[in-house]
Design a protein around this motif. Structure first.
Motif, PDB file in Angstrom:
ATOM      1  N   ASP A   1      -5.459   5.143   5.781  1.00 27.78           N
ATOM      2  CA  ASP A   1      -5.630   6.673   5.783  1.00 27.78           C
ATOM      3  C   ASP A   1      -4.257   7.146   5.302  1.00 27.78           C
ATOM      4  OD1 ASP A   1      -8.265   6.756   5.729  1.00 27.78           O
ATOM      5  OD2 ASP A   1      -8.509   6.903   8.092  1.00 27.78           O
ATOM      6  N   ASN A   2      -4.053   7.821   4.346  1.00 26.20           N
ATOM      7  CA  ASN A   2      -2.718   8.481   4.271  1.00 26.20           C
ATOM      8  C   ASN A   2      -2.812   9.773   4.177  1.00 26.20           C
ATOM      9  OD1 ASN A   2      -0.116   8.155   3.483  1.00 26.20           O
ATOM     10  ND2 ASN A   2      -0.584   7.899   1.377  1.00 26.20           N
TER      11      ASN A   2
ATOM     12  N   ARG B   1      -2.528  19.601   2.573  1.00 22.22           N
ATOM     13  CA  ARG B   1      -2.397  18.294   2.894  1.00 22.22           C
ATOM     14  C   ARG B   1      -3.533  17.789   3.380  1.00 22.22           C
ATOM     15  NH1 ARG B   1       3.507  16.349   5.395  1.00 22.22           N
ATOM     16  NH2 ARG B   1       2.759  14.498   4.183  1.00 22.22           N
ATOM     17  N   GLY B   2      -3.978  16.591   3.361  1.00 23.06           N
ATOM     18  CA  GLY B   2      -5.266  16.090   3.658  1.00 23.06           C
ATOM     19  C   GLY B   2      -5.254  14.506   3.456  1.00 23.06           C
ATOM     20  N   VAL B   3      -6.274  13.998   4.463  1.00 23.95           N
ATOM     21  CA  VAL B   3      -6.042  12.472   4.638  1.00 23.95           C
ATOM     22  C   VAL B   3      -6.961  11.703   3.339  1.00 23.95           C
ATOM     23  CG1 VAL B   3      -6.996  10.503   5.840  1.00 23.95           C
ATOM     24  CG2 VAL B   3      -5.984  12.393   6.899  1.00 23.95           C
ATOM     25  N   VAL B   4      -6.356  10.776   2.911  1.00 22.03           N
ATOM     26  CA  VAL B   4      -6.911  10.028   1.588  1.00 22.03           C
ATOM     27  C   VAL B   4      -6.862   8.483   2.075  1.00 22.03           C
ATOM     28  CG1 VAL B   4      -6.669   9.561  -0.951  1.00 22.03           C
ATOM     29  CG2 VAL B   4      -5.997  11.916   0.106  1.00 22.03           C
ATOM     30  N   SER B   5      -7.935   8.015   1.430  1.00 26.28           N
ATOM     31  CA  SER B   5      -7.934   6.355   1.854  1.00 26.28           C
ATOM     32  C   SER B   5      -7.425   5.630   0.558  1.00 26.28           C
ATOM     33  CB  SER B   5      -9.509   5.963   1.972  1.00 26.28           C
ATOM     34  OG  SER B   5      -9.572   4.663   1.692  1.00 26.28           O
ATOM     35  N   ARG B   6      -6.404   4.845   0.820  1.00 26.17           N
ATOM     36  CA  ARG B   6      -5.635   4.208  -0.181  1.00 26.17           C
ATOM     37  C   ARG B   6      -5.642   2.738   0.214  1.00 26.17           C
ATOM     38  NH1 ARG B   6      -5.131   7.758  -4.461  1.00 26.17           N
ATOM     39  NH2 ARG B   6      -3.882   9.514  -3.997  1.00 26.17           N
ATOM     40  N   HIS B   7      -5.514   2.101  -1.149  1.00 26.95           N
ATOM     41  CA  HIS B   7      -5.634   0.418  -0.944  1.00 26.95           C
ATOM     42  C   HIS B   7      -4.127   0.343  -0.078  1.00 26.95           C
ATOM     43  CE1 HIS B   7      -8.967  -0.460  -3.405  1.00 26.95           C
ATOM     44  NE2 HIS B   7      -8.185   0.600  -4.561  1.00 26.95           N
ATOM     45  N   ALA B   8      -4.264  -0.996   0.575  1.00 23.58           N
ATOM     46  CA  ALA B   8      -2.905  -0.965   1.278  1.00 23.58           C
ATOM     47  C   ALA B   8      -2.170  -2.098   0.580  1.00 23.58           C
ATOM     48  CB  ALA B   8      -3.290  -1.766   2.723  1.00 23.58           C
ATOM     49  N   GLU B   9      -2.643  -2.616  -0.416  1.00 24.42           N
ATOM     50  CA  GLU B   9      -1.673  -3.977  -1.155  1.00 24.42           C
ATOM     51  C   GLU B   9      -2.189  -3.757  -2.517  1.00 24.42           C
ATOM     52  OE1 GLU B   9      -1.146  -7.432   1.574  1.00 24.42           O
ATOM     53  OE2 GLU B   9      -3.546  -7.004   1.561  1.00 24.42           O
ATOM     54  N   ILE B  10      -1.153  -3.619  -3.393  1.00 22.65           N
ATOM     55  CA  ILE B  10      -1.532  -3.375  -4.975  1.00 22.65           C
ATOM     56  C   ILE B  10      -0.457  -4.018  -5.857  1.00 22.65           C
ATOM     57  CG2 ILE B  10      -2.875  -1.007  -4.581  1.00 22.65           C
ATOM     58  CD1 ILE B  10      -0.240   0.296  -5.457  1.00 22.65           C
ATOM     59  N   ARG B  11      -0.997  -4.307  -6.882  1.00 25.61           N
ATOM     60  CA  ARG B  11       0.131  -4.766  -8.014  1.00 25.61           C
ATOM     61  C   ARG B  11       0.118  -3.795  -9.015  1.00 25.61           C
ATOM     62  NH1 ARG B  11      -0.755 -10.360 -11.585  1.00 25.61           N
ATOM     63  NH2 ARG B  11       1.040 -10.141 -12.687  1.00 25.61           N
ATOM     64  N   VAL B  12       1.370  -3.237  -9.233  1.00 23.98           N
ATOM     65  CA  VAL B  12       1.414  -2.354 -10.458  1.00 23.98           C
ATOM     66  C   VAL B  12       2.201  -2.775 -11.638  1.00 23.98           C
ATOM     67  CG1 VAL B  12       2.476  -0.038 -10.990  1.00 23.98           C
ATOM     68  CG2 VAL B  12       1.730  -0.484  -8.702  1.00 23.98           C
TER      69      VAL B  12
ATOM     70  N   GLY C   1       1.429  -0.903   2.068  1.00 24.43           N
ATOM     71  CA  GLY C   1       1.625   0.126   3.043  1.00 24.43           C
ATOM     72  C   GLY C   1       1.748   1.431   2.211  1.00 24.43           C
ATOM     73  N   LEU C   2       2.796   2.423   3.026  1.00 24.60           N
ATOM     74  CA  LEU C   2       2.739   3.694   2.387  1.00 24.60           C
ATOM     75  C   LEU C   2       3.129   3.904   1.150  1.00 24.60           C
ATOM     76  CD1 LEU C   2       4.575   6.008   5.199  1.00 24.60           C
ATOM     77  CD2 LEU C   2       2.022   5.851   4.557  1.00 24.60           C
TER      78      LEU C   2
ATOM     79  N   PHE D   1      -5.101  14.526  -5.183  1.00 26.51           N
ATOM     80  CA  PHE D   1      -5.433  13.975  -4.140  1.00 26.51           C
ATOM     81  C   PHE D   1      -6.710  14.536  -3.270  1.00 26.51           C
ATOM     82  CE2 PHE D   1      -4.203  16.651  -0.208  1.00 26.51           C
ATOM     83  CZ  PHE D   1      -3.523  17.421  -0.856  1.00 26.51           C
ATOM     84  N   ILE D   2      -6.995  15.795  -3.576  1.00 28.05           N
ATOM     85  CA  ILE D   2      -7.842  16.605  -2.806  1.00 28.05           C
ATOM     86  C   ILE D   2      -9.364  16.046  -3.309  1.00 28.05           C
ATOM     87  CG2 ILE D   2      -6.704  18.965  -2.408  1.00 28.05           C
ATOM     88  CD1 ILE D   2      -8.071  19.811  -4.974  1.00 28.05           C
TER      89      ILE D   2
END
Ligand code: NI
Length: 191
Positions: free
Chosen positions: A97-98, A109-120, A136-137, A154-155
């Protein structure tokens, strides 16, 4: 270098799918000048990132840089990165939760669920390939910027409206517990 106007929520350009850029278009002097302006605008606004459609230019280009950012003092630094046609691949099912904010969504501002590990993957501004993993962040920062290129804010991803707050009420009520939570995340991933 010019500081450009930043589109605010409600501007249709923020909801457009930004268009891929060819290598020829990328190499043009006007595109390179635009990238300089995008970075200058991000710096001027103290942003952690800025996508081209946020400055009324719906092409798939975004800039990211975190350098002791006063808007996000708890974020680990990320060297200036300009990405062209970026794509994201999650590397695990893990999410976190970010608490996010955005230069196009003033004082929210608000809390958004994000992937913790990604490849870009994508291109750098000189046309060379970019392929890097983020955790992470920092992974959250990349997902936020690349969402912009898909016309998402993000909203759209805030699932619990009770988490919405202003920058002032974030500082007063939500920053300390959030920092405690993300500290563990940053320690685990180092980013
Ligand atoms: Ni944003």
């Amino acid at each position: 270098m010019k500081v450009l106007d930043i589109a605010q929520i409600g501007e249709p350009v923020l909801r457009q799918l930004a268009q891929d850029l060819s290598k020829d278009e990328l190499a043009k002097a006007e595109t390179q000048t635009f990238i300089d302006d995008l970075v200058a605008t991000m710096h001027h606004a103290n942003g952690a990132g800025l996508a081209a459609n946020q400055v009324f230019h719906p092409i798939r280009v975004c800039a990211i840089e975190v350098k002791d950012n006063p808007r996000y003092p708890y974020k680990p630094n990320i060297a200036l990165t300009v990405l062209i046609n970026p794509t994201i691949e999650p590397l695990s099912d893990e999410r976190f939760d970010n608490y996010e904010g955005c230069l196009s969504v003033p004082n929210l501002r608000g809390v958004v669920s994000r992937h913790a590990e990604i490849r870009v993957r994508g291109l750098l501004r000189d046309g060379s390939p970019y392929d890097q993993q983020w955790r992470g962040l920092s992974a959250g920062t990349f997902q936020h910027e690349i969402d912009h290129l898909d016309g998402k804010l993000f909203i759209d991803r805030v699932t619990d409206p009770h988490t919405l707050c202003t920058w002032d009420t974030f500082k007063r009520h939500h920053e300390a517990p959030f920092i405690a939570r993300v500290k563990a995340l940053v320690e685990r991933y180092g980013s």
